[in-house]
Design an enzyme around this catalytic site. Structure first.
Site, PDB file in Angstrom:
ATOM      1  N   HIS A  96      -6.291 -36.947  27.346  1.00  0.00           N
ATOM      2  CA  HIS A  96      -6.635 -37.673  28.577  1.00  0.00           C
ATOM      3  C   HIS A  96      -8.118 -37.578  28.900  1.00  0.00           C
ATOM      4  O   HIS A  96      -8.879 -36.823  28.300  1.00  0.00           O
ATOM      5  CB  HIS A  96      -5.835 -37.119  29.771  1.00  0.00           C
ATOM      6  CG  HIS A  96      -6.174 -35.700  30.108  1.00  0.00           C
ATOM      7  ND1 HIS A  96      -5.716 -34.627  29.386  1.00  0.00           N
ATOM      8  CD2 HIS A  96      -6.953 -35.172  31.096  1.00  0.00           C
ATOM      9  CE1 HIS A  96      -6.176 -33.508  29.901  1.00  0.00           C
ATOM     10  NE2 HIS A  96      -6.947 -33.805  30.945  1.00  0.00           N
ATOM     11  N   ASP A  98     -10.090 -36.996  32.548  1.00  0.00           N
ATOM     12  CA  ASP A  98      -9.810 -36.678  33.954  1.00  0.00           C
ATOM     13  C   ASP A  98     -10.306 -37.800  34.869  1.00  0.00           C
ATOM     14  O   ASP A  98     -11.358 -38.392  34.609  1.00  0.00           O
ATOM     15  CB  ASP A  98     -10.544 -35.400  34.379  1.00  0.00           C
ATOM     16  CG  ASP A  98     -10.116 -34.186  33.573  1.00  0.00           C
ATOM     17  OD1 ASP A  98      -8.981 -34.146  33.108  1.00  0.00           O
ATOM     18  OD2 ASP A  98     -10.958 -33.276  33.435  1.00  0.00           O
ATOM     19  N   HIS A 254      -9.910 -35.152  26.264  1.00  0.00           N
ATOM     20  CA  HIS A 254      -9.631 -33.768  25.900  1.00  0.00           C
ATOM     21  C   HIS A 254      -8.141 -33.494  25.964  1.00  0.00           C
ATOM     22  O   HIS A 254      -7.370 -34.246  26.565  1.00  0.00           O
ATOM     23  CB  HIS A 254     -10.436 -32.770  26.734  1.00  0.00           C
ATOM     24  CG  HIS A 254     -10.229 -32.875  28.206  1.00  0.00           C
ATOM     25  ND1 HIS A 254     -10.915 -33.770  29.004  1.00  0.00           N
ATOM     26  CD2 HIS A 254      -9.411 -32.199  29.047  1.00  0.00           C
ATOM     27  CE1 HIS A 254     -10.530 -33.624  30.258  1.00  0.00           C
ATOM     28  NE2 HIS A 254      -9.618 -32.684  30.308  1.00  0.00           N
ATOM     29  N   ARG A 269     -12.445 -24.374  37.033  1.00  0.00           N
ATOM     30  CA  ARG A 269     -12.999 -25.702  36.791  1.00  0.00           C
ATOM     31  C   ARG A 269     -13.701 -26.244  38.022  1.00  0.00           C
ATOM     32  O   ARG A 269     -13.163 -26.198  39.127  1.00  0.00           O
ATOM     33  CB  ARG A 269     -11.845 -26.637  36.417  1.00  0.00           C
ATOM     34  CG  ARG A 269     -12.280 -28.043  36.148  1.00  0.00           C
ATOM     35  CD  ARG A 269     -11.107 -28.885  35.736  1.00  0.00           C
ATOM     36  NE  ARG A 269     -10.988 -30.014  36.647  1.00  0.00           N
ATOM     37  CZ  ARG A 269     -10.197 -31.046  36.471  1.00  0.00           C
ATOM     38  NH1 ARG A 269      -9.408 -31.101  35.410  1.00  0.00           N
ATOM     39  NH2 ARG A 269     -10.152 -32.015  37.339  1.00  0.00           N
TER      40      ARG A 269
HETATM   41  O1  AKG Z   1      -7.405 -25.909  30.035  1.00  0.00           O
HETATM   42  C1  AKG Z   1      -8.100 -26.661  29.384  1.00  0.00           C
HETATM   43  O2  AKG Z   1      -8.606 -26.339  28.312  1.00  0.00           O
HETATM   44  C2  AKG Z   1      -8.381 -28.043  29.918  1.00  0.00           C
HETATM   45  C3  AKG Z   1      -7.368 -28.465  30.919  1.00  0.00           C
HETATM   46  C4  AKG Z   1      -7.685 -29.812  31.494  1.00  0.00           C
HETATM   47  O3  AKG Z   1      -7.238 -30.808  31.035  1.00  0.00           O
HETATM   48  C5  AKG Z   1      -8.649 -29.886  32.604  1.00  0.00           C
HETATM   49  O4  AKG Z   1      -9.048 -28.862  33.145  1.00  0.00           O
HETATM   50  O5  AKG Z   1      -9.034 -31.001  32.952  1.00  0.00           O
HETATM   51 FE   FE2 Z   2      -8.232 -32.523  31.919  1.00  0.00          FE
END
Ligand code: AKG
Ligand code: FE2
Length: 279
Positions: A96, A98, A254, A269
């Site tokens: 996907h 984001d 990702h 994040r």
């Molecule tokens: O945990 C991860 O490596 C990425 C997870 C994810 O898709 C995000 O944080 O947008």
């Molecule tokens: Fe993500």
């Protein structure tokens, strides 16, 4: 030590010679350019504090407080990306981009490793610049001028959490009432920093291509998704203590691998606001 940017295999770049706890103004410009060119930047051996994580993100734009992820109580700007040992599902397992469900999609996110499993839990990144460049000219022509509808409803909305693992997921996501809107974007965008063309549809949030009948839209999206998942466009990032990844949603997909059953994985994040996209 000067900032050095080394292209990674297939997607992204590794950056050395920078301390993310105290980014200098001149380094911000280098990182921004590198992001526009490579789509995702990887850093090692950073002991980034939560306060400096917020400061770092602020160099690149306004912080977007994601309405679906549970934030840290002390730092509401920081979302937790968490999988507990007793949970089955992780966040972001499907390929996907984001925030493609927003009218003005986020620029990207800065993800910091906080608690890693003994092994596993890598993140795959795919370059949508490379995926676009590799299409043949007639396909590029077909795609330019098309638009697609994206939505968050089926992922973060009320219905999405019904059934299996509901409790586990609702502890990690919240605000399902906010998952109501759709957004329309060009199928091929020009990257706001580098002007490079990139494919901007993804398996998680894209619903359909607006100018095509449903069956043709589905067939074209499936073909594109198959194409974009070629290993040729991918880099597998192995997280270590002190690792940081800064990705650009307008240039990459990702996918977080879910291969560490019974172990905990916690990432922090911060998401940065972007701008509206054009073809
Ligand atoms: O945990 C991860 O490596 C990425 C997870 C994810 O898709 C995000 O944080 O947008
Ligand atoms: Fe993500």
């Amino acid at each position: 030590m000067p900032v050095t940017v080394n292209a990674a295999d297939n997607a992204g770049a590794y950056v050395t010679g920078v301390n993310l706890n105290k980014l200098q103004a001149s380094e911000t410009g280098v990182l921004k350019q590198a992001l526009g060119e490579h789509g995702v930047l990887f850093f090692r051996d950073q002991s980034l504090t939560c306060a400096n994580h917020i400061k770092l993100a602020g160099h690149f734009g306004h912080i977007n407080i994601n309405r679906f992820f549970t934030p840290l109580s002390d730092f509401p700007q920081i979302a937790q990306v968490l999988k507990e040992p007793d949970q089955q599902k992780n966040i972001g397992e499907l390929w996907h981009t984001d925030h493609s469900y927003d009218q003005i999609p986020a620029l990207g996110s800065i993800l910091v490793a906080r608690d890693l499993p003994g092994s596993g839990g890598d993140t795959l990144f795919a370059s949508m610049f490379a995926a676009y460049d590799a299409l043949d000219e007639s396909m590029k022509k077909t795609l330019n001028g098309l638009t697609a509808t994206h939505s968050s409803r089926h992922v973060f909305g009320k219905k999405a959490h019904e059934g299996t693992d509901r409790q586990a997921l609702s502890a990690r996501f919240h605000n399902s009432d906010a998952a109501t809107q759709n957004a329309i974007h060009p199928v091929v965008i020009r990257h706001p920093i580098s002007s490079r063309q990139a494919l901007y549809v993804n398996p998680q949030f894209t619903l359909h291509i607006n100018e095509l009948p449903a069956d043709e839209s589905t067939a074209l999206l499936e073909l594109l998704y198959h194409h974009c998942q070629a290993e040729l466009f991918q880099h597998r990032f192995n997280w270590q203590d002190g690792s940081v990844a800064f990705w650009d949603n307008r240039a990459t997909w990702h996918k977080a691998l879910n291969d560490y059953p019974g172990e905990r994985r916690l990432m922090h994040r911060i998401t940065i606001e972007g701008e509206s996209l054009s073809g």
